[in-house]
Enzyme design. Structure first.
Site, PDB file in Angstrom:
ATOM      1  N   ALA A 148     -32.590 -20.719 -12.691  1.00  0.00           N
ATOM      2  CA  ALA A 148     -31.554 -20.666 -12.399  1.00  0.00           C
ATOM      3  C   ALA A 148     -30.231 -20.023 -13.259  1.00  0.00           C
ATOM      4  CB  ALA A 148     -31.022 -22.258 -12.173  1.00  0.00           C
ATOM      5  N   CYS A 149     -29.177 -19.853 -13.292  1.00  0.00           N
ATOM      6  CA  CYS A 149     -28.799 -19.532 -14.525  1.00  0.00           C
ATOM      7  C   CYS A 149     -28.205 -20.334 -15.565  1.00  0.00           C
ATOM      8  CB  CYS A 149     -27.370 -18.951 -13.745  1.00  0.00           C
ATOM      9  SG  CYS A 149     -25.620 -19.020 -15.727  1.00  0.00           S
ATOM     10  N   PRO A 150     -28.993 -19.827 -17.233  1.00  0.00           N
ATOM     11  CA  PRO A 150     -29.044 -18.565 -17.642  1.00  0.00           C
ATOM     12  C   PRO A 150     -30.837 -18.370 -18.152  1.00  0.00           C
ATOM     13  CG  PRO A 150     -27.813 -20.165 -19.296  1.00  0.00           C
ATOM     14  CD  PRO A 150     -28.613 -21.313 -18.001  1.00  0.00           C
ATOM     15  N   MET A 151     -31.486 -18.912 -17.280  1.00  0.00           N
ATOM     16  CA  MET A 151     -32.729 -18.827 -17.890  1.00  0.00           C
ATOM     17  C   MET A 151     -33.368 -17.375 -17.514  1.00  0.00           C
ATOM     18  SD  MET A 151     -32.314 -22.055 -18.370  1.00  0.00           S
ATOM     19  CE  MET A 151     -33.856 -22.081 -19.617  1.00  0.00           C
ATOM     20  N   GLU A 157     -24.374 -25.479 -11.668  1.00  0.00           N
ATOM     21  CA  GLU A 157     -25.514 -25.250 -11.095  1.00  0.00           C
ATOM     22  C   GLU A 157     -26.403 -25.233 -12.305  1.00  0.00           C
ATOM     23  OE1 GLU A 157     -26.126 -22.568  -9.919  1.00  0.00           O
ATOM     24  OE2 GLU A 157     -27.559 -21.618 -10.864  1.00  0.00           O
TER      25      GLU A 157
END
Lengths: 80, 415
Positions: A17-20, B383
């Site tokens: 997932a963002c920002p990984m 997210e």
């Protein structure tokens, strides 16, 4: 071009997932020696803009990209 | 710490401590009510992880640099000057706070510790001791804004692949134009994230609703804001504002990202377009009959986690619930809920830091809420929250599935 590149480290960043993806690449590149190459495999479409922007802002170099289906491998050379 | 650095920090402190913030500092009676409102303190019961404990670090600096007593008689008060130790304390305070503002909602005086932690983050940026990950992400986002023309072609090519996914889902004969880009005079500019899920699912919904839309080249999330750097935060937000203005869109729709939504909706002043969350838009499409969902298609027990920036700080409570209730037969509300909902523990940029053990511990109230519902599926619309809820799920071994709201909608959309 990527056939000739021999990465020192390969990272599987698929599905993160963002920002990984950028965070993991940045953390890994810090552990490596100048001149070494990291192959980062990602499924993020955003990586096609985010990785080059990250490389430019940190002074590292993307040697090439290799796209197979939905997976793109970025070959990143540590310059700093 | 060098004298020049301390002077620089002092100037930032004095500039950033505006009237409301001075009111917060002067008014706090240390009643301790906020201890019970903070998920971090609930998970790790130490004073430095409580709202008042965090604010104390800023308050002692405030006393030293803005109060005559603290300046003339620092030993008679608890006023402290800038030092490496104090900066470490500021780091601990700022980076254990997700900015969820549950403490502010419950404080009898409305003291907003999250805002004070914004000051702490700014001081850490100036001191060069902000989290490296967030500074790096903010720098990359700024660079992307400066050099976007260099990156457009690569991004466009990969979007073509995503169009095929949308085509398959909608059983359409061709994929061209299913994810439009740089479409002048489109009604909507949609701003996603880096991941394919943040583009494909909304694209399915936009196409099902026959929307006149276009995809942004930028990611919605604002790492400058997370890092606490006001200049970078503004630059990163302006990338989207300039893009939307140049395309002459009527509305900017923000991906499932609470912070991105709050920044564009509430913190950027008056804009020449409307700002909407994708959650609100789905709800609007349903109301207008532009999309149809399989009613009652999910029989598993489902609960909804309010992302703090969308719910408590954005006021979007009813829309996601009404969408979910269309699809599921067994909806279970968490308790407490809505403005009293517990933060998941991953917001404010914390989920990007190397702090998983801390986040699992401070996610304890959220874990207990989820378990109490008996739900098998936790739906949310952020997210950061999805990442953190998955960390809680694996950290505590919960038998639940975590889903985006757009994911649930796309699994049950009638095409």
């Amino acid at each position: 071009m990527s056939d000739a590149i021999k990465p020192d480290v390969t990272m599987d960043l698929k599905g993160l997932a963002c920002p990984m993806p950028v965070v993991k690449v940045s953390q890994q590149i810090k552990k490596m020696q100048i001149g070494q190459i990291l192959a980062a495999e990602t499924t993020d479409p955003g990586a096609h803009a985010d990785f080059p922007a990250w490389a430019k802002s940190t002074g590292n170099e993307i040697l090439s990209t290799d796209k197979k289906d939905t997976v793109t491998t970025f070959y990143i050379k540590k310059l700093k | 710490m060098e004298k020049e650095k301390a002077m620089e920090l002092k100037q930032i402190l004095k500039t950033r401590l505006n009237r409301p913030m001075r009111y917060y500092i002067d008014t706090c009676t240390r009643c301790g009510l906020c201890y019970d409102t903070c998920h971090a303190f609930q998970g790790i019961p130490k004073k430095e992880y409580s709202p008042v404990g965090r604010a104390e670090v800023v308050r002692k600096l405030y006393k030293k640099y803005t109060r005559p007593g603290g300046f003339i008689f620092p030993y008679g008060t608890d006023a402290t000057k800038f030092s490496d130790t104090v900066m470490d304390q500021l780091y601990e305070a700022a980076w254990s706070c997700t900015g969820c503002r549950r403490c502010a909602v419950n404080c009898p005086f409305g003291i907003d510790t999250g805002q004070m932690m914004g000051v702490a983050k700014h001081l850490l940026i100036a001191n060069g001791t902000a989290p490296e990950e967030l500074v790096m992400l903010a720098d990359a986002a700024v660079e992307k804004g400066k050099s976007i023309d260099q990156f457009k072609e690569g991004y466009r090519n990969v979007i073509r692949d995503l169009e095929k996914e949308v085509q398959r889902k909608l059983s359409l004969p061709a994929s061209d134009g299913l994810i439009p880009m740089e479409k002048k005079d489109a009604t909507i500019l949609y701003v996603g994230l880096a991941g394919a899920h943040s583009i494909v699912n909304p694209a399915i919904i936009f196409n099902a609703a026959k929307e006149n839309w276009t995809l942004s080249f930028f990611e919605a999330v604002n790492f400058g804001f997370f890092a606490g750097d006001p200049a970078k935060a503004n630059f990163i937000a302006q990338r989207i504002i300039k893009e939307a203005t140049a395309l002459n869109v009527k509305e900017v729709v923000v991906v499932e990202c609470g912070t991105a939504f709050r920044i564009l909706r509430a913190l950027m002043g008056k804009l020449p377009f409307k700002v909407t969350s994708i959650v609100e838009l789905i709800h609007r499409y349903l109301k207008e009959g532009r999309i149809k969902l399989k009613e009652g298609a999910v029989s598993d027990a489902v609960t909804y986690h309010d992302p703090c920036q969308l719910g408590r700080n954005g006021g979007v409570y009813d829309e996601p619930r009404e969408v979910i209730r269309k699809i599921v037969t067994d909806y279970r509300e968490m308790s407490p809920t809505r403005e009293q909902n517990w933060c998941c523990g991953g917001g404010g940029g914390l989920v990007a830091l190397d702090n998983e053990e801390f986040r699992i511990k401070t996610g304890k109230p959220k874990k207990e809420q989820i378990v109490a519902t008996g739900a098998k599926i936790v739906v949310t619309a952020c997210e950061n929250c999805v990442s953190q809820l998955k960390t809680i799920q694996s950290g505590y071994g919960l038998d639940v599935e975590v889903k985006y709201l757009t994911e649930l909608v796309c699994e049950n959309i009638i095409v």
